[in-house]
Design a protein around this motif. Structure first.
Motif, PDB file in Angstrom:
ATOM      1  N   SER A 120      46.133 -52.423  88.333  1.00 51.02           N
ATOM      2  CA  SER A 120      46.804 -51.586  87.345  1.00 51.02           C
ATOM      3  C   SER A 120      45.963 -51.473  86.065  1.00 51.02           C
ATOM      4  CB  SER A 120      48.202 -52.148  87.079  1.00 51.02           C
ATOM      5  OG  SER A 120      49.012 -51.192  86.433  1.00 51.02           O
ATOM      6  N   THR A 121      46.480 -51.933  84.928  1.00 50.88           N
ATOM      7  CA  THR A 121      45.692 -51.928  83.690  1.00 50.88           C
ATOM      8  C   THR A 121      44.406 -52.723  83.874  1.00 50.88           C
ATOM      9  OG1 THR A 121      47.678 -51.712  82.325  1.00 50.88           O
ATOM     10  CG2 THR A 121      45.708 -52.567  81.243  1.00 50.88           C
ATOM     11  N   GLY A 122      44.466 -53.785  84.652  1.00 53.24           N
ATOM     12  CA  GLY A 122      43.285 -54.591  84.917  1.00 53.24           C
ATOM     13  C   GLY A 122      42.176 -53.821  85.611  1.00 53.24           C
ATOM     14  N   GLY A 123      42.534 -52.803  86.395  1.00 47.05           N
ATOM     15  CA  GLY A 123      41.519 -51.969  87.013  1.00 47.05           C
ATOM     16  C   GLY A 123      40.759 -51.151  85.986  1.00 47.05           C
ATOM     17  N   GLY A 124      41.482 -50.656  84.981  1.00 49.03           N
ATOM     18  CA  GLY A 124      40.811 -49.971  83.887  1.00 49.03           C
ATOM     19  C   GLY A 124      39.901 -50.915  83.127  1.00 49.03           C
ATOM     20  N   GLU A 125      40.375 -52.133  82.923  1.00 55.99           N
ATOM     21  CA  GLU A 125      39.576 -53.144  82.242  1.00 55.99           C
ATOM     22  C   GLU A 125      38.288 -53.428  83.009  1.00 55.99           C
ATOM     23  OE1 GLU A 125      41.411 -56.788  80.217  1.00 55.99           O
ATOM     24  OE2 GLU A 125      40.703 -57.597  82.139  1.00 55.99           O
ATOM     25  N   VAL A 126      38.371 -53.499  84.330  1.00 54.52           N
ATOM     26  CA  VAL A 126      37.193 -53.774  85.150  1.00 54.52           C
ATOM     27  C   VAL A 126      36.136 -52.692  84.978  1.00 54.52           C
ATOM     28  CG1 VAL A 126      36.335 -53.840  87.528  1.00 54.52           C
ATOM     29  CG2 VAL A 126      38.314 -55.211  86.887  1.00 54.52           C
ATOM     30  N   ILE A 127      36.524 -51.440  85.180  1.00 52.57           N
ATOM     31  CA  ILE A 127      35.524 -50.370  85.161  1.00 52.57           C
ATOM     32  C   ILE A 127      34.991 -50.155  83.754  1.00 52.57           C
ATOM     33  CG2 ILE A 127      36.999 -48.335  84.822  1.00 52.57           C
ATOM     34  CD1 ILE A 127      34.217 -48.779  87.487  1.00 52.57           C
ATOM     35  N   HIS A 128      35.801 -50.429  82.733  1.00 50.61           N
ATOM     36  CA  HIS A 128      35.314 -50.285  81.360  1.00 50.61           C
ATOM     37  C   HIS A 128      34.397 -51.447  80.989  1.00 50.61           C
ATOM     38  CE1 HIS A 128      35.288 -48.181  77.612  1.00 50.61           C
ATOM     39  NE2 HIS A 128      35.694 -49.241  76.922  1.00 50.61           N
ATOM     40  N   TYR A 129      34.678 -52.626  81.511  1.00 51.48           N
ATOM     41  CA  TYR A 129      33.781 -53.765  81.298  1.00 51.48           C
ATOM     42  C   TYR A 129      32.411 -53.469  81.903  1.00 51.48           C
ATOM     43  CZ  TYR A 129      31.500 -58.212  82.361  1.00 51.48           C
ATOM     44  OH  TYR A 129      30.575 -59.200  82.507  1.00 51.48           O
ATOM     45  N   VAL A 130      32.401 -52.932  83.116  1.00 51.37           N
ATOM     46  CA  VAL A 130      31.140 -52.602  83.780  1.00 51.37           C
ATOM     47  C   VAL A 130      30.362 -51.573  82.962  1.00 51.37           C
ATOM     48  CG1 VAL A 130      30.136 -51.494  85.816  1.00 51.37           C
ATOM     49  CG2 VAL A 130      31.967 -53.181  86.095  1.00 51.37           C
ATOM     50  N   ALA A 131      31.073 -50.550  82.466  1.00 46.92           N
ATOM     51  CA  ALA A 131      30.409 -49.495  81.702  1.00 46.92           C
ATOM     52  C   ALA A 131      29.901 -50.001  80.356  1.00 46.92           C
ATOM     53  CB  ALA A 131      31.376 -48.332  81.483  1.00 46.92           C
ATOM     54  N   ARG A 132      30.660 -50.870  79.729  1.00 45.55           N
ATOM     55  CA  ARG A 132      30.347 -51.313  78.369  1.00 45.55           C
ATOM     56  C   ARG A 132      29.325 -52.450  78.343  1.00 45.55           C
ATOM     57  NH1 ARG A 132      32.698 -50.472  73.330  1.00 45.55           N
ATOM     58  NH2 ARG A 132      32.898 -52.272  71.938  1.00 45.55           N
TER      59      ARG A 132
END
Length: 299
Positions: A120-132
């Protein structure tokens, strides 16, 4: 900051695994926030890092952490800032801070080549962590029932949910969070509102327990973070293998506007869908989800 937990961490009384390494503790972010984490398993084993959904905590991954620990993996999960046992700070409840907080835990533990799994929200956190923060410390990413690419309706995202849906979430958090946190798991989160469903009182109460541990301010602001953050470019720029897992009866994050689109945007993505599975399928269908996760991680 949760009384007792932070004091024990600062005074060196966190639990250990018998080798001198801590099984749980705190990592301090650049802005001074204490992020609680669990770290189980052999220090030299492959690492799986779990990211929980709103408004829960690392405890929501019990079924996955125990399973993968038994399979020989080292499993890590943290409580997002303002959630669970992490500091209940009033600010920083946005995806940039969430990603930076993950980096603080990763750096604190020194984990390399981890598979990052977000629900859920954690999935957004994952892909944004990878990008950032880059892919050098990440082997693969998994998005389960996840919010990317964008939940709210905009001119560029006409299929999204109307902002009034999320405004209502905030209103209910502000007016009677305890009742709202009873209604969500008892109804759409686990699909217990569907004909023929058999609700689990323990699962419902555990969801409520996790939610009420956290900060109302963090949860209120977090609704904006998970609904209005656009992860489109994050997905497009991800070159690592990404597994997108989504239930076709997800009433919280509908498949057509999230999982389907995410799999189309990420260049190295694989999509697995599950007919009839609800948003909270890592709990209600743990055996299936764990088996498919294991296959992807081992591949």
């Amino acid at each position: 900051m949760v009384p007792g937990f932070a004091r024990s961490a600062q005074h060196g009384t966190t639990s250990t695994n018998g080798t001198g390494d801590t099984d749980m503790g705190y990592a301090t972010t650049t802005d001074g926030v204490e992020i609680f984490y669990k770290d189980w398993g052999p220090r030299d084993a492959p690492v799986i890092f779990f990211h929980h959904g709103w408004p829960l905590s690392a405890d929501d991954w019990d079924a996955q952490m125990l399973f993968f620990l038994a399979e020989g993996y080292r499993v890590v999960a943290h409580d997002r800032r303002g959630h669970g046992r992490s500091s209940q700070v009033w600010d920083g409840h946005d995806m940039d801070h969430y990603a930076d907080d993950v980096a603080a835990v990763v750096n604190h533990l020194g984990v390399q080549g981890a598979v990052h799994v977000g629900h859920s929200t954690g999935g957004g956190e994952v892909i944004h962590y990878v990008a950032r923060h880059g892919e050098d410390k990440v082997a693969k990413a998994v998005l389960i029932s996840a919010v990317p690419p964008l939940m709210v309706k905009t001119n560029d995202n006409p299929d999204g949910l109307d902002k009034s849906v999320f405004d209502d979430f905030q209103s209910q958090v502000a007016s009677n969070r305890a009742q709202f946190y009873q209604d969500v798991p008892a109804g759409p989160f686990y699909g217990y509102n569907r004909d023929g469903a058999t609700p689990s009182e323990g699962i419902i109460r555990n969801w409520w327990r996790q939610g009420m541990m956290g900060s109302a301010k963090a949860h209120y602001d977090g609704i904006v973070a998970f609904s209005q953050t656009d992860f489109t470019e994050d997905l497009k720029n991800a070159s690592l293998p990404v597994l997108v897992m989504h239930g076709e009866d997800d009433q919280i994050v509908p498949f057509e506007l999230s999982g389907k689109k995410s799999a189309e945007l990420a260049p190295n993505a694989m999509l697995k869908t599950y007919p009839g599975f609800p948003h909270g399928m890592p709990t209600t269908h743990a055996d299936t989800i764990n088996a498919d996760l294991l296959a992807f991680i081992r591949d």
